[in-house]
Design a protein around this motif. Structure first.
Motif, PDB file in Angstrom:
ATOM      1  N   MET A 212       0.824  -1.187   0.000  1.00 18.46           N
ATOM      2  CA  MET A 212       0.000   0.000   0.000  1.00 18.46           C
ATOM      3  C   MET A 212       0.872   1.257   0.000  1.00 18.46           C
ATOM      4  O   MET A 212       0.529   2.244  -0.633  1.00 18.46           O
ATOM      5  CB  MET A 212      -0.927  -0.005   1.212  1.00 18.46           C
ATOM      6  CG  MET A 212      -1.924   1.125   1.168  1.00 18.46           C
ATOM      7  SD  MET A 212      -3.103   1.106   2.508  1.00 18.46           S
ATOM      8  CE  MET A 212      -4.138  -0.230   1.967  1.00 18.46           C
TER       9      MET A 212
ATOM     10  N   VAL B   3       0.430   4.444  -2.695  1.00 18.66           N
ATOM     11  CA  VAL B   3       0.213   5.866  -2.415  1.00 18.66           C
ATOM     12  C   VAL B   3       1.444   6.695  -2.742  1.00 18.66           C
ATOM     13  O   VAL B   3       1.337   7.897  -2.983  1.00 18.66           O
ATOM     14  CB  VAL B   3      -0.258   6.125  -0.960  1.00 18.66           C
ATOM     15  CG1 VAL B   3      -1.583   5.484  -0.694  1.00 18.66           C
ATOM     16  CG2 VAL B   3       0.768   5.698   0.052  1.00 18.66           C
TER      17      VAL B   3
ATOM     18  N   PRO C 117      -0.330   9.892   6.933  1.00 16.34           N
ATOM     19  CA  PRO C 117      -0.971   8.625   7.305  1.00 16.34           C
ATOM     20  C   PRO C 117      -1.063   8.441   8.817  1.00 16.34           C
ATOM     21  O   PRO C 117      -1.979   7.765   9.292  1.00 16.34           O
ATOM     22  CB  PRO C 117      -0.109   7.544   6.659  1.00 16.34           C
ATOM     23  CG  PRO C 117       1.156   8.182   6.301  1.00 16.34           C
ATOM     24  CD  PRO C 117       0.883   9.663   6.162  1.00 16.34           C
TER      25      PRO C 117
ATOM     26  N   LEU D  45     -10.799   3.216  -0.041  1.00 11.26           N
ATOM     27  CA  LEU D  45      -9.668   2.802  -0.865  1.00 11.26           C
ATOM     28  C   LEU D  45     -10.065   2.663  -2.333  1.00 11.26           C
ATOM     29  O   LEU D  45      -9.304   3.048  -3.231  1.00 11.26           O
ATOM     30  CB  LEU D  45      -9.086   1.485  -0.351  1.00 11.26           C
ATOM     31  CG  LEU D  45      -8.279   1.589   0.936  1.00 11.26           C
ATOM     32  CD1 LEU D  45      -7.869   0.208   1.415  1.00 11.26           C
ATOM     33  CD2 LEU D  45      -7.056   2.460   0.745  1.00 11.26           C
TER      34      LEU D  45
ATOM     35  N   ASP E   6      -3.355  11.531  -0.441  1.00 10.78           N
ATOM     36  CA  ASP E   6      -3.930  10.196  -0.543  1.00 10.78           C
ATOM     37  C   ASP E   6      -3.418   9.272   0.556  1.00 10.78           C
ATOM     38  O   ASP E   6      -4.099   8.323   0.930  1.00 10.78           O
ATOM     39  CB  ASP E   6      -3.685   9.588  -1.922  1.00 10.78           C
ATOM     40  CG  ASP E   6      -2.229   9.564  -2.314  1.00 10.78           C
ATOM     41  OD1 ASP E   6      -1.403  10.175  -1.611  1.00 10.78           O
ATOM     42  OD2 ASP E   6      -1.920   8.930  -3.337  1.00 10.78           O
ATOM     43  N   SER E   7      -2.246   9.561   1.112  1.00 11.54           N
ATOM     44  CA  SER E   7      -1.752   8.722   2.206  1.00 11.54           C
ATOM     45  C   SER E   7      -2.559   8.948   3.485  1.00 11.54           C
ATOM     46  O   SER E   7      -2.629   8.064   4.333  1.00 11.54           O
ATOM     47  CB  SER E   7      -0.261   8.959   2.448  1.00 11.54           C
ATOM     48  OG  SER E   7      -0.013  10.264   2.903  1.00 11.54           O
TER      49      SER E   7
ATOM     50  N   SER F 179      -5.878   9.320   3.484  1.00 12.50           N
ATOM     51  CA  SER F 179      -7.025   8.430   3.295  1.00 12.50           C
ATOM     52  C   SER F 179      -6.637   6.974   3.488  1.00 12.50           C
ATOM     53  O   SER F 179      -7.382   6.205   4.099  1.00 12.50           O
ATOM     54  CB  SER F 179      -7.608   8.605   1.892  1.00 12.50           C
ATOM     55  OG  SER F 179      -8.024   9.923   1.703  1.00 12.50           O
ATOM     56  N   ALA F 180      -5.473   6.600   2.955  1.00 16.70           N
ATOM     57  CA  ALA F 180      -5.008   5.224   3.147  1.00 16.70           C
ATOM     58  C   ALA F 180      -4.759   4.962   4.627  1.00 16.70           C
ATOM     59  O   ALA F 180      -5.112   3.895   5.147  1.00 16.70           O
ATOM     60  CB  ALA F 180      -3.745   4.982   2.340  1.00 16.70           C
TER      61      ALA F 180
ATOM     62  N   SER G  33      -8.017   4.365   6.432  1.00 13.80           N
ATOM     63  CA  SER G  33      -8.484   2.990   6.229  1.00 13.80           C
ATOM     64  C   SER G  33      -7.689   2.010   7.089  1.00 13.80           C
ATOM     65  O   SER G  33      -8.259   1.115   7.706  1.00 13.80           O
ATOM     66  CB  SER G  33      -8.358   2.587   4.765  1.00 13.80           C
ATOM     67  OG  SER G  33      -9.117   3.443   3.962  1.00 13.80           O
ATOM     68  N   LEU G  34      -6.374   2.183   7.125  1.00 10.54           N
ATOM     69  CA  LEU G  34      -5.534   1.283   7.923  1.00 10.54           C
ATOM     70  C   LEU G  34      -5.846   1.415   9.412  1.00 10.54           C
ATOM     71  O   LEU G  34      -5.843   0.427  10.141  1.00 10.54           O
ATOM     72  CB  LEU G  34      -4.056   1.585   7.676  1.00 10.54           C
ATOM     73  CG  LEU G  34      -3.509   1.209   6.310  1.00 10.54           C
ATOM     74  CD1 LEU G  34      -2.081   1.731   6.158  1.00 10.54           C
ATOM     75  CD2 LEU G  34      -3.563  -0.288   6.103  1.00 10.54           C
TER      76      LEU G  34
ATOM     77  N   LEU H  75      -4.610   0.367  -5.087  1.00 10.70           N
ATOM     78  CA  LEU H  75      -5.460   0.846  -3.996  1.00 10.70           C
ATOM     79  C   LEU H  75      -6.880   0.309  -4.126  1.00 10.70           C
ATOM     80  O   LEU H  75      -7.484  -0.127  -3.141  1.00 10.70           O
ATOM     81  CB  LEU H  75      -5.490   2.379  -3.966  1.00 10.70           C
ATOM     82  CG  LEU H  75      -4.257   3.056  -3.398  1.00 10.70           C
ATOM     83  CD1 LEU H  75      -4.419   4.568  -3.464  1.00 10.70           C
ATOM     84  CD2 LEU H  75      -3.998   2.620  -1.981  1.00 10.70           C
TER      85      LEU H  75
END
Length: 173
Positions: free
Chosen positions: A1, A5, A41, A67, A104-105, A107-108, A111-112, A160
């Motif tokens: 992932m 990103v 992140p 994602l 975008d990291s 958002s990732a 999610s994580l 993603l």
């Protein structure tokens, strides 16, 4: 992932590599992008942990959907007709550039965080990968400026989205 990103930083650096930016500046830009890929992140993971505690299992579905949307957005922006104006990474442009490629990291990370990932391990991977991808993009861009840009970002978007589908529709092997 982290690789997926970080592809934003790679593809944009690849495009900016045509400006023949000095190696010292490339080194500095890579470090700043890596730092942003640690901070963003981390904020996302902490927010995700908080939301996970509040909402439970529904966060799995939310994380998967985020994602997938993030991947689709990355792919969509690759094929837009309008040309983006180049933001030269000089002065405040470095901060702005780093923020743009690290959004975008967040958002990732969100999610994580919903899945209880180990924060330190994840953000260190994000930062290291983003730093090396940024350096690689600039250095390759100095040699071949527009050969891989779109394909690299499409690949990141597909990865993603695949992670998102895996969360929504788990496949056990």
């Amino acid at each position: 992932m982290a690789f997926a990103v970080g592809m934003d930083a790679f593809s944009i650096s690849l495009g900016l590599g045509i400006y023949r930016i000095r190696l010292r500046r490339i080194f500095y830009i890579g470090l700043v992008v890596g730092l942003f890929h640690v901070v963003m992140p981390t904020l996302g993971i902490l927010t995700g942990h908080f939301l996970s505690g509040l909402f439970g299992q529904i966060t799995t579905y939310i994380g998967g959907i985020l994602l997938i949307l993030l991947g689709i957005q990355m792919i969509y922006f690759c094929f837009r007709e309008e040309e983006n104006t180049a933001i030269l990474p000089v002065g405040w442009g470095i901060i702005f550039f780093s923020l743009l490629v690290s959004l975008d990291s967040f958002s990732a990370g969100l999610s994580l965080g919903m899945f209880g990932v180990r924060t330190a391990a994840a953000v260190i991977c994000f930062g290291i990968v983003a730093t090396f991808l940024t350096w690689s993009g600039f250095l390759i861009g100095r040699k071949v400026h527009n050969l891989l840009g779109t394909y690299a970002e499409v690949f990141g978007g597909v990865v993603l989205a695949a992670f998102g589908f895996q969360l929504l529709f788990p496949i056990s092997f």
